[in-house]
Structures are given as structure tokens and as C-alpha cells.
Scaffold this motif. Structure first.
Motif, PDB file in Angstrom:
ATOM      1  N   GLU A 110      26.748  28.810  16.313  1.00 48.21           N
ATOM      2  CA  GLU A 110      27.919  29.129  17.136  1.00 48.21           C
ATOM      3  C   GLU A 110      27.634  28.857  18.604  1.00 48.21           C
ATOM      4  O   GLU A 110      28.468  28.323  19.338  1.00 48.21           O
ATOM      5  N   PHE A 111      26.445  29.256  19.029  1.00 49.95           N
ATOM      6  CA  PHE A 111      26.069  29.068  20.423  1.00 49.95           C
ATOM      7  C   PHE A 111      26.009  27.580  20.766  1.00 49.95           C
ATOM      8  O   PHE A 111      26.487  27.142  21.811  1.00 49.95           O
ATOM      9  N   PHE A 112      25.425  26.793  19.861  1.00 46.20           N
ATOM     10  CA  PHE A 112      25.360  25.341  20.102  1.00 46.20           C
ATOM     11  C   PHE A 112      26.764  24.742  20.185  1.00 46.20           C
ATOM     12  O   PHE A 112      27.051  23.875  21.009  1.00 46.20           O
ATOM     13  N   ARG A 113      27.641  25.216  19.290  1.00 50.93           N
ATOM     14  CA  ARG A 113      29.024  24.716  19.317  1.00 50.93           C
ATOM     15  C   ARG A 113      29.688  25.057  20.638  1.00 50.93           C
ATOM     16  O   ARG A 113      30.416  24.250  21.218  1.00 50.93           O
ATOM     17  N   LEU A 114      29.419  26.266  21.124  1.00 49.58           N
ATOM     18  CA  LEU A 114      29.933  26.686  22.420  1.00 49.58           C
ATOM     19  C   LEU A 114      29.499  25.716  23.505  1.00 49.58           C
ATOM     20  O   LEU A 114      30.297  25.263  24.337  1.00 49.58           O
ATOM     21  N   LEU A 115      28.194  25.382  23.482  1.00 49.18           N
ATOM     22  CA  LEU A 115      27.676  24.460  24.506  1.00 49.18           C
ATOM     23  C   LEU A 115      28.348  23.098  24.390  1.00 49.18           C
ATOM     24  O   LEU A 115      28.666  22.458  25.400  1.00 49.18           O
ATOM     25  N   ALA A 116      28.571  22.652  23.168  1.00 46.00           N
ATOM     26  CA  ALA A 116      29.166  21.329  22.953  1.00 46.00           C
ATOM     27  C   ALA A 116      30.617  21.301  23.404  1.00 46.00           C
ATOM     28  O   ALA A 116      31.080  20.336  24.014  1.00 46.00           O
ATOM     29  N   ARG A 117      31.304  22.402  23.127  1.00 54.56           N
ATOM     30  CA  ARG A 117      32.746  22.446  23.343  1.00 54.56           C
ATOM     31  C   ARG A 117      33.100  22.814  24.780  1.00 54.56           C
ATOM     32  O   ARG A 117      33.893  22.135  25.422  1.00 54.56           O
ATOM     33  N   ASP A 118      32.477  23.883  25.281  1.00 57.80           N
ATOM     34  CA  ASP A 118      32.931  24.460  26.551  1.00 57.80           C
ATOM     35  C   ASP A 118      32.116  24.022  27.757  1.00 57.80           C
ATOM     36  O   ASP A 118      32.500  24.303  28.897  1.00 57.80           O
ATOM     37  N   PHE A 119      30.976  23.413  27.548  1.00 52.77           N
ATOM     38  CA  PHE A 119      30.147  23.066  28.694  1.00 52.77           C
ATOM     39  C   PHE A 119      29.955  21.560  28.846  1.00 52.77           C
ATOM     40  O   PHE A 119      28.938  21.103  29.338  1.00 52.77           O
ATOM     41  N   GLY A 120      30.955  20.808  28.362  1.00 55.74           N
ATOM     42  CA  GLY A 120      30.953  19.369  28.550  1.00 55.74           C
ATOM     43  C   GLY A 120      31.690  19.002  29.845  1.00 55.74           C
ATOM     44  O   GLY A 120      32.239  19.876  30.525  1.00 55.74           O
ATOM     45  N   PRO A 121      31.704  17.742  30.183  1.00 54.75           N
ATOM     46  CA  PRO A 121      32.339  17.323  31.427  1.00 54.75           C
ATOM     47  C   PRO A 121      33.862  17.235  31.249  1.00 54.75           C
ATOM     48  O   PRO A 121      34.358  17.150  30.126  1.00 54.75           O
ATOM     49  N   ASP A 122      34.552  17.213  32.368  1.00 52.82           N
ATOM     50  CA  ASP A 122      36.012  17.156  32.337  1.00 52.82           C
ATOM     51  C   ASP A 122      36.461  15.706  32.514  1.00 52.82           C
ATOM     52  O   ASP A 122      36.161  15.070  33.527  1.00 52.82           O
TER      53      ASP A 122
END
Lengths: 460, 460, 460, 460
Positions: B69-81
Motif C-alpha cells: 500500500e505504501f509503495f502504491r501511495l508513493l507511485a500514485r501520489d508522489f509522482g510529478p505533475d
């Protein structure tokens, strides 16, 4: 350690000079560019180390003009390719795939960044790259287009000098002379006058801590000097007197952070100071539980300059006008003290020369200083960089010491004034938040009162 | 050192578990995302260290699903805009100014990269991040979209584990037990059977070197084991015999690199091996000038697998067809040795069980192995990763040892075969260049002759 | 460190063997004597170091018989001269002058003492001399006239291994494998069964401390193993179980000193144990303030032997008669437990074999053990050396654990019994004084009560 | 290290002063004697450490008179008992048994020797005892009967500072400032004028080595300063010039040992110098194989004093008469140079003031110096202690440099003359033997020729 390191650097430089001597200058320059390209093309093989060493040793052997040429080369030939970037951008915009983002990142990153990474493989590579950036910063003023090179170097060094890689090191009289000599050379807040002066600053009622980096052994990147005393000092005289009696540290109640120095021009803009102060604070509390007060005794580097500018009517914005108003308000007192028409003239006299009359200046100086310390420039930055640093760290503006430092240097810079910023562990977070979020400056009770009086006066 | 380190990691984990216990799981997860955002928003203040520690300790307390879940969070919410990137791209395309390039670089860099940098500030942060990437790689197979997170982690770790920051360390019987224990756990080429076996491998006629990183003290990132012998070994038996007599190192003429191990899953893809081999080579030549030959005794991890596939007709490309051809060519000999119809059957029998008949297999095995070691897969990569590694490093394919290792494991993987790659300091650069530029494999004279015979046969 | 040291010793030995080989044996022996005389005649010149090395390397190359000859040489030819002594004595008796006393001291000191001092100049000389005394002690039993040589060696080593020169060193899993291996070899109270067993003994709820000497780096001279537990252990089972759970050290209330080992035969009679125990006690109290109880779990090495002797009527003195009396007193219980005529027979059965019936033995065993632990031999020394050691150190006899150690070895030596001696920092001095001055043994309340009952019985 | 050590010593001293303050002086003195007796009576228990610390801290708090009293106490009350000695002597004379010899040795050894051993158990005990002997030696001149105490201290320290326990340590600019500061304080041959002077003496073409002892960490017991140069220096000017250019050490052919200093008064008479010179010689040859010549540049501390005495007719023995004869022989030249009646007057003029006329003095000075350097006193000791030291070490008297050192101090002591003693590894042993056995002084060819001419003259 450092002996070996510096020897290496010198050895590299020597070899570099030999090489440059052997070939013609122009040839060597061409060839350095070629070496950089070869290094970049490689696939991580060990021979890259030899290449990196060669390039760095050539750089060290260059004179200022040759170095400028080298920086231009980096700016011109080792930047990213616009077309490639645009293609990658377009593709990622379509797919939003991880692999395409990775490709875009590669396309955007200037090749010189990878070049710097590979140069770092050379023995003492990190030392050499920090020195190289120092040189770049010196040349940057005259040639702003080199900024692009600096952006990459700063990005890299910022990552490599991450707080997680730094080590806190206590420095005392048992440290290597080689390291201590650096303190003498680097100290710029209160110059160290030779080894006896240094020795006093490392006695049992003093502390000195530095951050070091594993790739630059023996080299303090930033250091702080602390005096353990009874009661808050309002003058540097006793703190710096090499013949002052040594206090039993266990009986001190106050730690005065009287000097913080960054030592590496090449690491400018990569901030360690906030980490250092807070970790030293933690160390000191653990070692000496009797310590109750943690306070700086800090300079006001642009105080006199700003006051003179304000008095001369050279005002660029609102805030300086405010300063001019204050000077005007206290004009009579200032003129009385100096016996001259110019209200600032009295401030400029040496403390010693002011005699009893000087005392008259204390109150006006305090008020003006209090205003000055809260001024911001047109970009919203604090005018006084030291105030900006400590207030952003969560310190409180505690006390303004009108006649704290009689040295000619300080007299010139701040009419001899110095400031105490106080670090209260219980307040630091809240102060920091308030300062960052809304610009609110934490003031001690007396200063808050003074501030209220001043506004009252202003409003009245 | 490491004791402290591991203790820290554990302490952090403990605290993390407590925290997770205190709050509800979902709440905690939400909140970890929130903590990450707060950490990212900060401006480098010291309190970031506490935040970083908290986040890492939570991660360590998570089970596999929570981590996913944490990795998914990083992939989803902490990518560039994407929009920001496009704007920045457009602007830079217009101005090509340094400042705009810097802004574009910032826009393209996913925020999680800065998040990782800030997490690194925690005590033992680097250790934790390497472990975190290890976990990510394990989960990546099932969830390829996490690749984007890995790209960032790998980029960062690759910069932080730059060769310039690594330290070569000799490991011997005087090293801390804690470090030695890791060798036992990490050795995967020739398993270390307990402390007595290890001790023999650290005696005066053996050498062990490792790279370590200052932020992971006591942790060998990669290590190589070397035997100092007289003449090139063609079998591991004597090298690994714990009761073999100890040679006076000064009388050895040959250094056999019989095992190289990467120890950190979390550093996969960040290559140290080439640097290690060449620096160890330099160290050994300085210490023992009598050493004339530097050779590996290396496994062929996919040999048997490839032969079986080829024999079974499961051919995916030309090169494997070539292998099948060779097996066919030697079919009679192979069938004769095994007494069975299947030409590979004989190879699969344990060395011990083959008896005198085994000798018949030596020549066919050698020819097939020689071909196998030069095969490439559909992407052009060497099929045998060990061959790929040493040949790219500039080594020469020196000798194929048909019956080198009688262990069941090696019998299964390569019919007991092992290879010597030879590092000739005078040839390494040229070999490397030829291999990288044109894929040419350097062969010893006997192997070159064998190769010519084989082609002759093939052509005939 | 030690690697180098041991290598040096070996190198010296090798050279010695070569030399002995070159010359004839007899010649070499004559010549060693000659070398010793030359070394003694010198006046402190640097060449003495080469001579010292030569002599020691020859000694190391000798077999047992040759060494015996060498010891005899030292006893015979390097003693003091009687006539000189008498002259010096007479002169001093007349003058009582400082200079004459100095001369007398020189006359009385056997020249071999100065010889040993000069031998100590060789590389690893101290290591070699300690080993030499070890060998001497082995041969002393058969040849008591060598005692004179031992007196000199012991005098010197006792001065050189003065407490002021020893260093307390904590040993843990991060210590060099070389040092840890020595623990495995030296531990004789509770044998260490390999590296896993050792590892458990170095976990966070265990402590191991040693004294080392600067001239014998890496060599623990004496070491103590401590278990941090909750409540006083009455059995070694849990303490030594390699799979027992690890306690958080901060939650322990009791430190059990379960093993103390002197490691150097050559330092026999030079006592470190009392210093070690008390310094470790100080260290532990500083590190873990929660610790309230410091107690040993000690063997009773001569218990069974003494009981058997007493039961067999082989009584040499009063105190053993007293033991016999006690056995007689408890004869019925003992015989009931064993079902045999011999009262000791039951005690000799393995703990495991006794079954429930064993419980019957607890009380008699306790009474007899309490008496045994206070017995003294004809010279007034404590019969049990461990009791003598701890009681003289100021410990209190705290508890007798009848069935503490089921191992065959302990069963044989003490019917499986072990003792707790308790170190109460507040009592240690007084206990020590009382024991030394009047032989009074400090007893815990329960044991004091038991003692009174026993005397009551005896008197009745 | 030393920081801790000196702090400890100070802490001990502080506590001592407190104690003395608390009680009356007389009472404290009495009580110190009592404490010494208690310490001696003990049987090696750990509490002895506290006693030892107390006694030493009291000593450190005493003023000179109190210390004298303490020394008298040791001389008077802690000497051996005559009757016991005589009984033991008589008994051993009868039996010649090892045990009786041991008893005799115990009887003859003054109890204060054991007292010193026990005092050594205190923290920093060795440091304190060396200081105590330093103080004793200062007081010894006025009170020779304290000699008996010194005999014991010297015997012990000589055993404890055995060459086998010393460590050679290279000192350079990377050494702790604390250690370097000691060099500045201790250097007495050529005073070090501050840190810049010191720094020059530690540059890459200089070497500094010291012996240290494990019980006195950070404290150089003796140190030697070496200059690496091309050709033998005949003047200290270039060697000591802080601004002299730095030579590449690899290109030096000569090592000049230009200063050797013992640092501890309390170790007087315990010789390290010979070991140090020869070990440094070995180190230098290993590091710099190009070095071919090893030579000192040494002072002649009693030259002027002896010449003046001889000229004044204050002759006590034959050898000085010989010196007077030489002065007489050269009288005309000497008088010519000075233009005065007193032949010595010219020698006493500053080098600078002599002008060209000074050159006339070179030959007479050389002859007289050559004679002086070989003179012995009535006890047969070399008159010049430096000559005695180097010649006994096996050096050769190589060259007399008439005008080597223009400093006022050297002018006063030796008319500015200095000597080169040369250490030829191939000759050292033979020279040493000849000097010790027959007093023969090894001379360089030119000096041997000069000597023959002088004897010719004398005989003629």
C-alpha cells in the motif's frame, strides 16, 4: 587523514601541471573536453577512475582563464538536447508510463551532471568537486550564464551532503593540529588570534562542534563555538579574553553559541547550520543537565550599512523608510550624543571614544536595531541574514546588546551592537512554524514591550 | 558499529510498531501519507529528522500488504505533475535559459525523490532505504507499475553509492565477528559451512576484500574471496578444503578469485564488481610482487538449463540453435557415455557416478560450454551473466574445467563445469574495448584453437 | 593486532628452529647459555634486542627436554653469589647507608631476573616470557628445584601486570573473531559449545568483560561472563540455554556472574579476579541503574571429592571429621534416597536418574555443603578455592543450589550443586575485613539460620 | 587521551586539597603515613585502589615542605628491617634453598617498593609516580639521605619502562595539538619558537619520532627531530629556518638528527635514547632507501666551561691539564684573534662580532674541541655527556663545526661549536664494542689525521 588527502590533491595537481607542460595549452584544452566525452561514454568500467583523476588534475593545474574556458565548455557542450527532451516530453504526456518518465528524466538531466558523478570516482574526487564549485561561484558573478553549471553541481552536492551522511564531531585541544589550524583559518565571526587564543576557546568551559563528511576527512564543513557561562553574556569581551578564568563546566547554566562558520565556499546554499545548532543543543543537554539557557551572541552584519543608507535618504522601499523614521524620531538624542548635525555620526565613533556620553545612545540604538532586525527586502527575505537564519530555526529575539563588541570591525559593521537569539527547546517548533507561515518574529518580553512602545509612539 | 546500527534499526522498528498499535491501522496508513507530505513541505529544518525517523519506523513495522500500500501511495501520489512539466518544457523551449532548465528539472523530478532524500536524514536512514528498495524489488514482480518508484530509488542510491564514496576493506580473522557472520550468510557461490570453513578462507594464503559505505558501517556491500596458490586451479576441491595445508603467501604465483558476492538486494543494478576486482588486483600486486596470474574460478549458472532447453528443441533464436547443433554433433559421444538415447542424460549424472566413462565427456562438454559462454539473448545480452560481467571487465576466457565442482548444486546448474577468466593487466583495456565495441570475446590460445576447430567442423 | 603478534612469535620460532638445525644440539645449548651471558653483560645497547630475540626464538624451538635443560641452566648458573651477598650484608649491617642497601639488593637479586628483563625487550617479549613461565610451571612438579627460577619470574610478572597497567575491555559480538575464539578455547567453567553458544553469551542481556595488557594485545588475561536476569538464578540451565529468549537489559534487576576464567597458566598466582569483579560491578551499576543484586553462580570444585574422602574415613584433620559427622547425621536420609548402604551413593547418581526421590536429598546436601564451604585445610586455607576467592573479596555466602547443574562433569565434581555468592556494595568492605581478620564467613539469613540449627543439632 | 589523563590528575589533586583543607595539616600528615601502612597491609583487594588514589591525591596537594616530610617518612619508616634481613641471610647461607632465597629477597626489599607498586594501581598512578620521582630528585640535592627512596623508585620505573613496553610513535602535523604543545615545552636543544616554527619542523622533509608508554598516553617520553637534507649540515641555521624551502624527502641523501630530548625528569637515569636512535634509523632506511648518511648535529654542553676552567688553571686532573696544554699550544693564535692577553677572550666574543678575524680561530678551536670531546672525569666518565652518549652507542666522531650556531646560548656554552656524530649501520656494533671495552673513540679520517698531528706536536 587529511594529510594524505591534501597530499593526494597536490600530487594530482602536480601531475596535472606536468601534463599541461608536456603538451601545448590549446591542445590540452581540446583534449580535456575529449577526455570528458570519453569518460561520459564509458559504462562504469574501472578505467573511468584514471580518466576522472586526469581531468581533475588538469583542472587543478589550470589558471583562472583556463578554468573559465572549462566552465564554458561544461555550460555549452554538456547541456541537455532540446529536441530529445521535447520528444520524451511528448511521449510521456501520451503514455504517462513509468519507463517514459524515466526516459524523460534522463533527457532533461544535463550530461554534465553524470560527468560530475564520474569525476567523483577519482581519489579525493569529492574534495576536488567542492573546490571546483568554489571556483565556479567566484567566476559566476562575471559570467552569469555559467549558472546552468552551478545548478547541476549544487543539486549533486546537496544530495551527497545530505544530513544523513554528515557526522557531528567534537573538536578540542586533543584534535589534530591540522584540523585546528583550519579553525584558525576559517573563523570569520570573531577572528582567532593564533594558537593561544584557539587554545582558550577549546578549554573545558568551551565547546566546539563541527560537521564532517566521510569523503572529506579532517575537514570541518561548518563549526560552532560555544561558551559555557553563568548568566547570558551581553558582551564578547569576557568570552573572547584569552586570559579569562576557566569555569567548571558543570557549574555553567548558560551555553552561548558565539560563532558559527561555514567553511566551504563550494557548499554555499547547502544548509547545515540548523541541523548543527539543534544537534549541539541536544549533545550539551545530555552532557550538562544543569544548562538551562541556550543563546547565541550574534553579529548584525548589515546594521550600520542600512542605517547609513536610511539616514542618507537612499531608501528603496517601505521598510527602510520605517528605519529612517526611527532615526528621525531619535534624532535629538543621537545629535546630542555626537554634538554634530548628522544623527548617525555619534554611532560611528568608537565605543571607547564615546565616554559617558555613549550611554545616551543605548536606548535609541536598541529601538533602531529592533526595527532593523525585522526588516525584509523587496523579495521578502530578511534583511539581516543572521536574523533570518536563527528566526527561521525557531529562535527567539532575546536581547539587543548596544555596546557588545568594541572591535573596529564590529564598530564599523554594527556600531558595536550584537544580538542574543535564544533557543528554548519547548518553543522552537512553534516559533519556527509561526515565522515560516506568517512571518511572525518571536520576541522576549522586554523586546515585545519595547516594540509596543515604539508602535505606540509611531501611532501617536 | 553495526551493532549500534542494527540496534537503532530495531529500536526504530519497535517504536514504529508501538505507534501502529496505538492508532488504528487505517488511520496510521492515512497518517503516514500525511507525514510524508509534511516532511516534503518542510524547508530543511531539524524537525524533519524526527519526521523521517517516524516514517521509516512505521514502514519497518508494516507487514507485506501494508508495505505494498505504501509503495502504491508513493507511485500514485508522489509522482510529478504533468501540466507543470509541460508548462516548464514549453518555457524552456522558448528561452533555453539556465533558470528555466533548472525549473524544468524540478518539475520533471518526482517529489518522491526528494522525499527519499529527506528520509535519509533519519539515523540509519541509508540502511533503511536500501532495505526498503529490497522490499520494493520483491514486490515489483507482481506489480510492475511500482517500477516508477524504483527508478527514483535506484537513481538516488546510484548517486549515493558512487565509487568515490566506497571504501575497500580487507576482511580477516581479526575482523569483528558481526561482519564475519555476514560473510557466512551472504556467500552464495560456494556456501560457507560454519566458522571453521570461514576461518580457513581467511588464513594467510587467502584474501577477502569488501567494499563498504560510510553510512552502512560494518556491512560489506560486495566481497571477493581470493586463494593464493601455485598454478591455476582447475577444481574447487582443493581451494575449499578446510583441511588443506596453508601456503606461504610469498611463494604463491597465482591469485584465484573464486567467489564474488553482492550482498544487498536493495542495491541491485548498481555495479561495484568491476571496481572491486581491479582494485583488489592492484592491492595484491603491491603486497605480493611474485603474483603473476590473476584468474577467476567462476560458475556457469545457466549452462545446464540452456543445454537442456536446446536438446529439447525449445529454441527461441539462432544462438540456441547453434547450441543444439553442437549437441547433435557430439551426440554419439554423449550417448556412448550415458548408454542412453538422450544425449544430455550422461551429463546429468553425478561426477562420482560417471566413473571412467566420464572422461569421454570432457571434450564434448568443453566444446558445448565454449559455445554457450559466447551466446547472447534476444536483447543482445550475454546469456551467461558471469561471462558477461568478466568479459565486459576486460578478462579473457582462459579455460573450461569440465569436472571442477562435484557438488550436487553445481552438477545441477552446469554439469559440474566451471570457468577460469583471466585478468591480464596488460590486456584488460584492449579486451574491454573490443568486447564493448564489437562484442569480440578474448580467448586463450587453446580455446581459440578449439573454436577454430569447431568452426572448421561446422563449415565442413 | 594479535594476528601480528602471533605471527611474530611464529616467525621468531621458525628462525629459532632454523638456527638449531644449523648447529648441533649440544652446541646450540652451550651457545644459548653464552648468549644469555652476553645479553646480561651488555649495558642496555640496542643490540640487546637482537640477542633477546635470538634467545627467545631458540627457546620456542626447543622440545620439552631441551627446555628443562634451559631451566636448569637458569637455576644453576644465573643465581646470586652467596659470598657477595654475605659481604654486602655485613657492610650494610655496619653502615645502614642507602648506597650499601642498594648494593645488597643487587647482590641478593638473582642475575636471571635482569636476564628476564632484557629478554622482554624482544618483539613480543612479554608474550614469550608468560609462555615460558607456563612451561616452567608444567615442569616444576617433576623438578621442584626449578622453584627458584619461578620465584623470579613471578616477581617480575607480578610487577609488570600491576593492576595499574591492565585495561578493562568489554567483549561483544563486534569484537574480533580472533579474540572471541580465545573465549571458546579458554572457557573452563561452562564450556562454550561453538559459535552459536558463544553468540548467545554476547547478546544484549549478557555481558563479557576482560582485562588485557598493552604488551599482549587482543589477549584476554581473565574474563567474566555475566547474565542480566530477573531474580537470582538457582540453576545454570536457563542461563546457558542458547535458545533462551533475550531479555531487555534495562529491565533486569540481577546480574549473575556465572563464569570467571583465568586464561594464562604463565600468570598463575598473580591475582586479577578481585579487581575484575569489582570494576565490572561498577561498570554495570553505571550502565544499568536498575540492577540491584550482584551475585555469582559458582562451582564447588572439591565438594564431591571431599565428601567421598570424609565418608571413606580418610580424614586428615579435624575439619574433615566434622564433615564426616554431618554425613553420619544425615545418613538415614541419604541411605533412604539411594536405597543402598553407602550414604554417598545416592548423591552420585545423575540428577535425572534420581527422580522424585532426589528431592529428599536437598536438605542433607545443603547442610553438608554449607559445612564444606567453610572448611580450611591444614595450612588454614579455605578448602574450596572458589569460596576462598569470593569470601576474601567480601562476598556473602548467599544460597546453596542443590540441583543447579545436571551436567555429568558437575555431577561428578559436586553432585550437581552450585553456590550463589552475593556482592552487596555496602557490605563488601566489612565482610572482607571480618574474613581476613578473623576468618568470619558472611552468611545470608537463611544460611545463618541453617548454620545455627546445625550447631544446635551438633551441640544437642 | 592525555586530556582525560591530565584531567584525572587534576581531579585527584583537587580532591586531595579538599581533604587537606578539611583536616589539620599535621593530622593529615600523620594520617597519610597511616594510609600507606594500611595500603601495604592489604592483600591485593580492590579497595587498595581507593587508598592509592587518596594517598597520591594528598601528595599532589602538598607543598614542597610537606612533600619533603613525606619523602623522609618513606626513607625512615618504609625501609627494610635489619634483624630480619640478617636472620634470612643466615638461614639461606645454611640451606641455599630456593624458598629461603625468596624469603631473603623479600626481607631485603624495602617495603616502600611494594608501596609504590600499590600506589601504581590508582588511576594515572604511573603518571603520578613519575612526577613524584621528579619532585624527589629536586629535593635530593639538599637531602642526600633520600637517595634510598630514589633507589627503589628508579628500580621500579626502570622495570616498568622496559624497552619492551615502549612504543615508537611518529609525530606530525596531524598529531593532537596537546601532544605537539608538549614538544614546544620540552624542546631544550633548539628551542621551538611557537607553532609556526613547530610546523616547519613537522613538514614532509622533517621527521619526529617519540617513545610513549601505554600508561602515559599522549606523553612523549623522549623524542628526536630529524631533518632530511642533501649533504651533511655543518650549521643549524638552514635546518632551523622556518622559511627554508621544503625538500622532496625522496631526494634527500642525509638524515640529520638535530635534537634529542628526554622529557621526564622523573625518568632520569633510565635510558631510552640509544633504542630510539637505532629504531628511528631502521624506520628511515625502510621508508627512504635513498638515505645514505645518518648523522647528528649535537651540542657540546660543557665545552666553554671546561676551556675556561683549564685556562684559569683550575685543573683537577691529568686530562684537564692536557686541555690547558692545548690552549697554551694555540695561545698565540688565540691571542692574535682576540688582541688580548687572555687566550680564551677571543672565543667568547659573539660569532658575528668576530668578523674575518674569527676565521683564524677555526683551527685552534677544532683541535681543542677534539681533545675536549675525548676527556674523561675522575670516575672515568666522558666529560661531555653528549659525546659519551653517542660514542657508547657506536657512533663515530665525524666532524667539528667551529661556527655552527650563532645563538647567544650556544656561544656561551660552546663558543658556537657543534659536532656531527655519524651512525654507520655497518660500524655501529664494532665502535660500540671498542668504546665500551677499551675506551677507544671512533674518529673520521680527517679527525684521525688531526689527532695524529696533535699528538705529533705534543710529542715533539
Amino acid at each position: 587523514m587529511t594529510g594524505w588527502l591534501e597530499q593526494m590533491v597536490e600530487v594530482i595537481a602536480d601531475r596535472g601541471r606536468e601534463l599541461l607542460g608536456r603538451r601545448g595549452d590549446a591542445g590540452a584544452q581540446t583534449s580535456t573536453a575529449q577526455l570528458c566525452r570519453t569518460l561520459l561514454k564509458g559504462q562504469g568500467e574501472a578505467s573511468g577512475i584514471a580518466l576522472a583523476r586526469e581531468i581533475l588534475s588538469r583542472f587543478q593545474a589550470m589558471d583562472a582563464d583556463q578554468r573559465l574556458e572549462f566552465f564554458r565548455l561544461l555550460a555549452r557542450d554538456f547541456g541537455p538536447d532540446l529536441a530529445t527532451m521535447q520528444t520524451a516530453m511528448a511521449r510521456y504526456a501520451k503514455t504517462e508510463a513509468a519507463a517514459d518518465l524515466a526516459r524523460l528524466a534522463v533527457a532533461v538531466e544535463p550530461p554534465r551532471q553524470e560527468l560530475f558523478r564520474r569525476l567523483n570516482m577519482a581519489p579525493c574526487g569529492t574534495v576536488a568537486l567542492v573546490a571546483l564549485r568554489g571556483e565556479l561561484l567566484r567566476q559566476l558573478k562575471a559570467e552569469p550564464e555559467l549558472k546552468a553549471v552551478d545548478v547541476d553541481l549544487r543539486h549533486l552536492l546537496s544530495s551527497w551532503f545530505n544530513r544523513g551522511f554528515l557526522r557531528l564531531q567534537r573538536i578540542d585541544w586533543n584534535s589534530p593540529a591540522q584540523t585546528l589550524e583550519k579553525l584558525i583559518n576559517y573563523e570569520s565571526v570573531h577572528a582567532i588570534h593564533g594558537w593561544d587564543d584557539l587554545r582558550r576557546r577549546l578549554m573545558p568551559d568551551r565547546r566546539c562542534f563541527a560537521f564532517t563528511h566521510p569523503a572529506m576527512p579532517g575537514e570541518p564543513l561548518i563549526f560552532v563555538e560555544v561558551a559555557l557561562v553563568q548568566g547570558v553574556s551581553d558582551s564578547v569581551g569576557e568570552l573572547l579574553d584569552p586570559d579569562s578564568p576557566v569555569l567548571d563546566a558543570a557549574r555553567a547554566d548558560t551555553a552561548v553559541f558565539y560563532s558559527i562558520n561555514n567553511t566551504q565556499l563550494g557548499l554555499r546554499g547547502i544548509s547545515f547550520g540548523n541541523f548543527l545548532i539543534k544537534q549541539v543543543l541536544t549533545e550539551l543537554r545530555a552532557e550538562l543537565p544543569e544548562l538551562a539557557t541556550f543563546v547565541t551572541l550574534s553579529p548584525m552584519p548589515r546594521f550600520a550599512e542600512s542605517v547609513r543608507a536610511a539616514a542618507a535618504g537612499q531608501l528603496q522601499d517601505l521598510s527602510r523608510a520605517q528605519l529612517a523614521g526611527l532615526i528621525e524620531d531619535h534624532g535629538d538624542a543621537l545629535r546630542a550624543a555626537s554634538g554634530e548635525d548628522d544623527p548617525v555620526a555619534g554611532l560611528l565613533r568608537p565605543l571607547a571614544a564615546r565616554g559617558g556620553a555613549g550611554e545616551v545612545l543605548r536606548a535609541p540604538l536598541g529601538s533602531i536595531a529592533l526595527a532593523y532586525l525585522q526588516l525584509r527586502d523587496e523579495r521578502g527575505h530578511m534583511l539581516d541574514p543572521v536574523a533570518g537564519f536563527h528566526l527561521a530555526n525557531g529562535a527567539r529575539l532575546e536581547r539587543i546588546n548596544a555596546f557588545a563588541d568594541p572591535s573596529a570591525e564590529r564598530q564599523h559593521a554594527s556600531f558595536g551592537c550584537m544580538v542574543n537569539y535564544l533557543y528554548d527547546p519547548d518553543e522552537v517548533e512553534a516559533n519556527h512554524e509561526a515565522f515560516v507561515a506568517s512571518g511572525r518574529v518571536a520576541l522576549s518580553k522586554p523586546l515585545a514591550r519595547l516594540q509596543r512602545q515604539a508602535s505606540g509612539t509611531a501611532e501617536a
